[in-house]
Design a protein around this motif. Structure first.
Motif, mmCIF file in Angstrom:
data_model
loop_
_atom_site.group_PDB
_atom_site.id
_atom_site.type_symbol
_atom_site.label_atom_id
_atom_site.label_comp_id
_atom_site.label_asym_id
_atom_site.label_seq_id
_atom_site.Cartn_x
_atom_site.Cartn_y
_atom_site.Cartn_z
ATOM 1 N N PHE A 294 0.843 -1.141 -0.014
ATOM 2 C CA PHE A 294 -0.036 0.125 0.081
ATOM 3 C C PHE A 294 0.920 1.386 0.149
ATOM 4 C CE2 PHE A 294 -2.203 3.556 1.754
ATOM 5 C CZ PHE A 294 -3.509 3.666 1.161
ATOM 6 N N LYS B 48 2.897 1.674 -3.367
ATOM 7 C CA LYS B 48 2.335 1.553 -4.637
ATOM 8 C C LYS B 48 2.402 2.524 -5.782
ATOM 9 C CE LYS B 48 -2.581 2.367 -2.973
ATOM 10 N NZ LYS B 48 -2.568 3.955 -3.188
ATOM 11 N N ASP B 49 2.510 3.596 -5.113
ATOM 12 C CA ASP B 49 2.418 4.917 -6.192
ATOM 13 C C ASP B 49 3.982 5.403 -6.178
ATOM 14 O OD1 ASP B 49 -0.214 5.015 -6.748
ATOM 15 O OD2 ASP B 49 -0.694 6.049 -4.863
ATOM 16 N N TYR C 249 -3.776 -8.943 3.607
ATOM 17 C CA TYR C 249 -5.149 -8.138 3.388
ATOM 18 C C TYR C 249 -5.215 -7.132 4.635
ATOM 19 C CZ TYR C 249 -9.814 -6.578 2.845
ATOM 20 O OH TYR C 249 -10.783 -5.842 3.080
ATOM 21 N N PHE D 215 -2.875 -4.554 4.277
ATOM 22 C CA PHE D 215 -3.049 -3.377 3.241
ATOM 23 C C PHE D 215 -4.109 -2.858 4.029
ATOM 24 C CE2 PHE D 215 -5.344 -2.418 -0.451
ATOM 25 C CZ PHE D 215 -4.553 -1.664 -1.178
ATOM 26 N N TRP D 216 -5.246 -3.022 4.408
ATOM 27 C CA TRP D 216 -6.210 -2.510 4.830
ATOM 28 C C TRP D 216 -5.956 -1.603 5.980
ATOM 29 C CZ3 TRP D 216 -9.355 -2.969 9.224
ATOM 30 C CH2 TRP D 216 -10.698 -2.174 9.145
ATOM 31 N N THR E 116 -3.421 -0.211 6.794
ATOM 32 C CA THR E 116 -2.578 0.955 6.196
ATOM 33 C C THR E 116 -3.153 1.893 5.228
ATOM 34 O OG1 THR E 116 -0.661 -0.443 6.111
ATOM 35 C CG2 THR E 116 -0.400 1.599 4.964
ATOM 36 N N LYS E 117 -4.150 1.263 4.517
ATOM 37 C CA LYS E 117 -5.054 1.980 3.834
ATOM 38 C C LYS E 117 -6.052 3.079 4.508
ATOM 39 C CE LYS E 117 -8.603 1.872 0.172
ATOM 40 N NZ LYS E 117 -9.546 0.801 -0.485
ATOM 41 N N ILE E 118 -6.529 2.413 5.751
ATOM 42 C CA ILE E 118 -7.467 3.231 6.633
ATOM 43 C C ILE E 118 -6.552 4.311 7.286
ATOM 44 C CG2 ILE E 118 -8.756 3.221 8.764
ATOM 45 C CD1 ILE E 118 -9.866 1.800 6.420
ATOM 46 N N ASN F 129 -4.103 5.911 6.357
ATOM 47 C CA ASN F 129 -3.685 6.930 5.293
ATOM 48 C C ASN F 129 -4.772 7.723 4.492
ATOM 49 O OD1 ASN F 129 -0.519 7.153 4.862
ATOM 50 N ND2 ASN F 129 -1.052 4.843 5.000
ATOM 51 N N LEU F 130 -5.898 7.545 4.974
ATOM 52 C CA LEU F 130 -7.076 8.194 4.405
ATOM 53 C C LEU F 130 -7.042 9.701 4.689
ATOM 54 C CD1 LEU F 130 -10.274 5.826 4.837
ATOM 55 C CD2 LEU F 130 -8.791 6.356 2.788
#
Length: 126
Positions: free
Chosen positions: A55, A58-59, A115, A118-119, A121-123, A125-126
């Protein structure tokens, strides 16, 4: 020149990851257990970490950092070869139920860990 730096990134990351895996294997989690706890934990931790890194990176266009962390460090840290020899050892010692639990548990828990990494870290970084 770029390929040499990527190769060095992978090599250095792999060496560090391997040394950390070795250190964790010497801790002998639940030393009286038939279940290979150290290998199991390393693979779950590595799966969680690659979810986080996937995550976060990814960019990113930083191929050196990706190579160092995801290919080198986590490649050296996680232990599929140790996993397979643990399974063989369990089978050779007639520990069939433990073998099946270990195989299924390692795959399922590691997939959940990637999962979850990733999840989370996504939360965050919102």
């Amino acid at each position: 020149k770029e390929i040499i730096l990527i190769i060095l990134s992978v090599a250095i990351g792999g060496a560090i990851g391997s040394l950390l895996r070795y250190y964790l294997s010497t801790l002998n989690f639940l030393s009286n257990s038939v279940f290979p706890v150290s290998t199991f934990l390393v693979n779950v931790i590595g799966s969680f970490a690659i979810g986080v890194l996937f995550f976060l990176l990814k960019d990113s266009n930083n191929d050196y950092l990706k190579s160092f962390l995801m290919i080198g460090f986590l490649g050296g840290f996680t232990t599929f070869s140790a996993f397979t020899i643990d399974v063989l050892d369990l089978f050779q010692n007639d520990q069939y139920l433990i073998s099946v639990i270990y195989i299924c548990g390692s795959v399922i828990v590691s997939l959940l860990a990637v999962y979850l990494g990733f999840w989370i870290t996504k939360i965050i970084n919102l």
